[in-house]
Design a protein around this motif. Structure first.
Motif, mmCIF file in Angstrom:
data_model
loop_
_atom_site.group_PDB
_atom_site.id
_atom_site.type_symbol
_atom_site.label_atom_id
_atom_site.label_comp_id
_atom_site.label_asym_id
_atom_site.label_seq_id
_atom_site.Cartn_x
_atom_site.Cartn_y
_atom_site.Cartn_z
ATOM 1 N N LEU A 270 1.236 -1.409 0.285
ATOM 2 C CA LEU A 270 0.021 -0.079 0.251
ATOM 3 C C LEU A 270 0.802 1.490 -0.031
ATOM 4 N N LYS A 271 1.497 1.761 0.669
ATOM 5 C CA LYS A 271 2.675 2.610 1.112
ATOM 6 C C LYS A 271 3.556 2.575 -0.703
ATOM 7 N N LYS A 272 3.902 1.488 -1.018
ATOM 8 C CA LYS A 272 3.830 1.924 -3.287
ATOM 9 C C LYS A 272 3.495 2.336 -3.506
ATOM 10 N N ASN A 273 2.029 2.103 -3.531
ATOM 11 C CA ASN A 273 0.901 1.741 -5.163
ATOM 12 C C ASN A 273 0.008 3.151 -4.298
ATOM 13 N N THR B 175 -4.548 12.597 -9.558
ATOM 14 C CA THR B 175 -3.956 12.750 -10.591
ATOM 15 C C THR B 175 -2.664 11.482 -11.054
ATOM 16 N N ASP B 176 -2.482 10.776 -9.675
ATOM 17 C CA ASP B 176 -1.213 10.504 -10.327
ATOM 18 C C ASP B 176 -0.912 8.985 -9.740
ATOM 19 N N ARG B 177 -2.710 8.683 -10.470
ATOM 20 C CA ARG B 177 -2.828 6.543 -10.273
ATOM 21 C C ARG B 177 -2.688 6.490 -11.164
ATOM 22 N N ASN B 178 -2.224 5.149 -10.987
ATOM 23 C CA ASN B 178 -1.750 3.983 -11.798
ATOM 24 C C ASN B 178 -2.972 3.389 -12.670
ATOM 25 N N GLN B 179 -3.323 3.651 -14.302
ATOM 26 C CA GLN B 179 -4.515 3.173 -14.868
ATOM 27 C C GLN B 179 -4.036 1.950 -15.560
#
Ligand code: GP9
Ligand code: MN
Length: 428
Positions: free
Chosen positions: A12-15, A337-341
């Motif tokens: 979670l910390k990473k993602n 705005t900085d999510r992994n899509q």
């Protein structure tokens, strides 16, 4: 074990991505409706049969100036179908590689689900569904998720012609739900699960208000008819909300839980889409479902971010301004705005704005096979995406099968006491 939990927290910390301050808390204190459109796919939005819109009310809602609509939102369910959708939406955890989280783990596992979180933030929480309460083990699972109320079939007046398929017809179900909605202390969180637009798409004659499609595939051609019925029911419900003032003081979330037309019907799908044939890439695109958030005062529009059902809970908690940075959620706020899509399917395939992976085949964003044409840089990217998906799914499975949430309690959260709840009609 608790060392598995450490792995989860490191993940979670990473993602996890940060909330978007432009939207954070915009729905603070509002009632919340989560309106479940059974088997409703994105391609139905603005779809026409013989020049006629199939779902005019849902289309209008989709384009409303105060609705944020997502057009790259995918269902991510496995065998657990509706129950997987519910598990993802309210826990930001995936369903299982086979079976259903709700059926196998709903009764005994520890959860930190959205109803419980909202309850602890001053909300009344209720689920509505016109099928028997035990379907998908909802009657037990909802206690674990902290639902104060579950209005299932027992709470509704039934007659033989009131039901079709799995339960009450949507219009009758919604009309009868109003008496309960009116009694919920505000603010409330209400999940409303429709059912009529369900395979095999049967409907009595007088409710058929649009012609069937003519693909010749008899399990497909009724779909637009039950979708139209669902749309009419939805339209009536929205009118009711407007009439009683709930439309403006609620955040209204509307979503499709999963495909209605399975990949076994390729020929019919091609015809519905006006194509000669469909390949695996087209079928992946076909897994889009609507996800819409209506909030009076918000600037709506179509948002193109890639996401899925796993991302709903963080999105809603951020809009509600409820701190969720230390909850265990595997998705990310769709408005961040900085999510992994990269959007995982339950079988490990994925879609994203750049590459789509189906089995061992890689497609680019135009749907061309590029498996053997990737540059070293692109190969690396696909590898990272593949690893992201594999890890996200396996972390979820570890949490569920190891009941890991029992080792962790977010700040400002009290463990759910399941014994507090009873959903039996006679106890009401
Ligand atoms: C039944 C309904 C159907 O209560 O929610 O579930 P599904 O078959 O779509 O998983
Ligand atoms: Mn379903």
């Amino acid at each position: 074990s608790s060392s598995d939990l450490k792995e989860v927290l490191a993940y979670l910390k990473k993602n996890r991505s940060a909330a978007n301050p432009e939207y954070y808390g915009k729905a603070k204190g509002k009632n919340v409706f989560v309106f479940h459109l059974e088997s409703f796919q994105q391609f139905m939005i603005n779809y026409k049969v013989n020049g006629e819109e199939v779902t005019p009310n849902i289309n209008k809602f989709y384009s409303d100036q105060n609705t944020i609509s997502f057009d790259n939102f995918y269902h991510q369910v496995g065998q657990g179908k509706t129950s997987d959708a519910e598990t993802m939406l309210e826990n930001s955890l995936f369903g299982l590689p086979s079976g259903s989280v709700m059926t196998s783990y709903g009764t005994n596992n520890t959860f930190q689900a959205m109803p419980a979180i909202l309850d602890q933030n001053g909300y009344t929480t209720a689920a509505f569904h016109g099928d028997v309460g035990s379907f998908w083990n909802r009657d037990n699972t909802y206690k674990s998720w902290g639902y104060q109320y579950f209005f299932s079939e027992d709470y509704y007046k039934t007659k033989s012609n009131y039901s079709v398929g799995y339960g009450l017809k949507d219009k009758i179900f919604l009309q009868q739900s109003i008496q309960y909605i009116e009694q919920l202390p505000q603010p409330f969180y209400a999940k409303i699960i429709t059912v009529t637009n369900h395979y095999p798409y049967e409907l009595d004659k007088q409710n058929q208000t649009i012609a069937k499609t003519t693909t010749g595939d008899s399990t497909v051609d009724g779909y637009v008819q039950t979708a139209r019925y669902l749309d009419e029911a939805f339209g009536e419900f929205i009118s009711y909300l407007k009439k009683v003032g709930l439309y403006d003081n609620s955040m209204i979330v509307v979503y499709g839980d999963h495909y209605g037309i399975s990949n076994n019907h390729k020929k019919a799908i091609a015809q519905l889409l006006g194509k000669d044939s469909v390949n695996s890439y087209d079928l992946a695109q076909f897994q889009k479902v609507p996800f819409m958030i209506h909030l009076s005062g918000i600037q709506g529009g179509v948002n193109h971010t890639y996401g899925g059902e796993i991302d709903v809970m963080p999105t809603l908690l951020d809009l509600l301004g409820i701190k969720n940075t230390d909850t265990i959620q595997l998705g990310n706020d769709l408005l961040s705005t900085d999510r992994n899509q990269t959007v995982a399917f339950r079988n490990g395939d994925f879609v994203s704005p750049t590459f789509t992976k189906i089995g061992s085949t890689i497609y680019n964003s135009e749907g061309e096979v590029v498996t053997n044409k990737l540059t070293a840089e692109q190969k690396k990217q696909v590898k990272e995406q593949t690893e992201f998906v594999t890890e996200q799914l396996s972390i979820s499975d570890k949490i569920v099968t190891g009941d890991l949430l029992r080792f962790y309690t977010p700040s400002n959260f009290t463990k759910v006491d399941k014994t507090k709840y009873s959903y039996k009609y006679e106890d009401a």
